[in-house]
Structure formats: C-alpha cells, structure tokens
Design a protein around this motif. Structure first.
Motif, PDB file in Angstrom:
ATOM      1  N   GLY A  72      -3.335   6.215  11.418  1.00  0.00           N
ATOM      2  CA  GLY A  72      -2.760   7.129  10.395  1.00  0.00           C
ATOM      3  C   GLY A  72      -2.009   6.512   9.345  1.00  0.00           C
TER       4      GLY A  72
ATOM      5  N   ALA B  68      -0.852   3.068   6.472  1.00  0.00           N
ATOM      6  CA  ALA B  68      -1.382   2.076   5.392  1.00  0.00           C
ATOM      7  C   ALA B  68      -1.409   0.932   5.890  1.00  0.00           C
ATOM      8  N   PRO B  69      -2.216   0.100   5.446  1.00  0.00           N
ATOM      9  CA  PRO B  69      -2.397  -1.484   5.966  1.00  0.00           C
ATOM     10  C   PRO B  69      -0.863  -2.180   5.453  1.00  0.00           C
TER      11      PRO B  69
ATOM     12  N   GLN C 153      -3.212  -2.361  10.318  1.00  0.00           N
ATOM     13  CA  GLN C 153      -3.188  -1.147  10.022  1.00  0.00           C
ATOM     14  C   GLN C 153      -2.964  -0.338  11.353  1.00  0.00           C
TER      15      GLN C 153
ATOM     16  N   PHE D 272       0.811  -1.230   0.113  1.00  0.00           N
ATOM     17  CA  PHE D 272       0.234  -0.052   0.153  1.00  0.00           C
ATOM     18  C   PHE D 272       0.886   1.182  -0.069  1.00  0.00           C
ATOM     19  N   GLY D 273       0.223   2.196  -0.601  1.00  0.00           N
ATOM     20  CA  GLY D 273       0.923   3.510  -0.778  1.00  0.00           C
ATOM     21  C   GLY D 273       0.280   4.385   0.651  1.00  0.00           C
TER      22      GLY D 273
END
Lengths: 114, 110
Positions: free
Chosen positions: B39, B41-42, B36, A105-106
């Motif tokens: 604040g 990302a996963p 996650q 993920f970004g």
C-alpha cells in the motif's frame, strides 16, 4: 523538503470515460517519471521527462494515454478513453537528473475502472 | 527487456540472512534497488554502477557483477521492518531504458 505530490489519491470511473492525474515533483528535480503498477507486478515505466522534453515513452499506449510537462515542473497524465485493464496504481517519481540517480516516489493514484 | 529476479518470494525468521538476485540479458549501466511495503510507494535503497561496486548501508548491501550482468542484494540479520517487496531496476544506457523487475516478496516473521 517537500516530497513528490500527486492527486487525486483515488479515482473510480467507468470504462470509456476520461481521467487525469497530476504530479508535482521535488523542487529542482529535472527528471520526472510516470509508472503504471498493476497489483502484484513491478512498476512499468510509461513516460520519462527531462525538464519539458520526453526521454522515453516507448511503453506509453499513445492511442489512449497522453502526458505533458509544459514548464518543466509539474506534469499531467491523461487516459482517454479508459479500459478495464487500466485499473492500477499510477506512480509519479522524480530525480535530480538523468541516469543513476535516486528516484523519489509520490504516494500514487489508485485508479479503478468499472 | 525486464530483468529477472529470484527468488520470487522468501520467508525468514528474524535474525536470518537473505540474498535476492537480479539478472539481465543486456549490458547494464546501473542497477537500482527499491523496497515497497504494502500500500505504499517504492523507497530507494541503493544504486550500483558498472564497475563491480559493492555498496552497503547498515545491514543491507549489494553487489554488481558487470561481466554476468547480475546484481545481488544482501540482507543480514533481518528485522521485521525488512518485510516488503524488493524490486531491482536496470538502465542499459546513461539514463535511458529504465525498467523494474517483477519483484521479490520478503516476509520476516518473529
């Protein structure tokens, strides 16, 4: 190895305006995902690309959302016109292939619609 | 269709164990687990494929019961760094129909 890049990181717009998000996946990753994550909920898949073809866009509100991945590398997600309920974090992820591969993920783009 | 996760939230003391469950009403090809932090990302934890594999990584492991379409994530001797929201994600066909669950919020206290 560089990670997934997204821009902008934050965006504030008024309802009925348009906005665009950009994503550059990890080099060599064929599959690219766009997710919408509303506060307190799990990420919701908006669209999945395999190279430059769409695999799944069943949950993309096509009357206002559009996405493209023209050369099978970077991608753009657009909202036009925005609604208050579009306020969310928009996450881009990529994986080496389709099916049972780790998604990277970004950092996401936090959109606030006022 | 979104998988169901339980519990919705859990609070632990450091060193305690926890189990997070994920179930689906449809036949699954794979189950993914992500964590996650607030604040952020996963971050990927592991993937399980149909066949009932149990995989592990250090003190976090998972199983997949293909007959019941259920997966469980096991956190052993929890650490403060385990705090966050855990999501399972499921695919019902090869690389298609991927959907995340609603998440389980885990808080580890000292």
């Amino acid at each position: 190895e560089a990670g997934v890049a997204q821009s902008p990181r934050y965006k504030i717009i008024e309802k009925r305006q348009s906005v665009a998000f950009w994503c550059n996946p990890i080099s060599g990753h064929a599959t690219l995902y766009w997710y919408q994550q509303i506060l307190g909920q799990g990420p919701k898949l908006l669209i999945q690309f395999q190279n430059n073809g769409v695999v799944d866009d069943s949950q993309l509100p096509k009357d206002r959302f559009s996405a493209e991945r023209l050369k099978g590398v970077d991608s753009t997600l657009k909202i036009q016109p925005a609604k208050l309920e579009d306020s969310a974090v928009y996450l881009c992820a990529s994986s080496i292939g389709q099916g049972a591969y780790e998604q990277y993920f970004g950092p996401g783009t936090r959109l606030t619609v006022t | 269709q979104q998988p169901v996760q339980s519990p919705q939230a859990v609070i632990l003391r450091e060193g305690e164990d926890a189990v997070i469950n994920c179930s689906s009403s449809k036949a699954l090809y794979s189950v993914h687990w992500y964590r996650q932090k607030h604040g952020e990302a996963p971050v990927f934890l592991m993937i399980l494929l149909k066949g009932g594999e149990q995989k592990g990584h250090e003190k976090i492991s998972a199983s997949f019961n293909e007959k019941k379409q259920q997966s469980s994530l096991y956190l052993t001797a929890s650490q403060l760094s385990y705090s966050g929201t855990y999501f399972c994600g499921t695919e019902d066909n090869y690389g298609q129909n991927f959907v995340f669950g609603p998440g389980t919020r885990l808080s580890v206290l000292p």
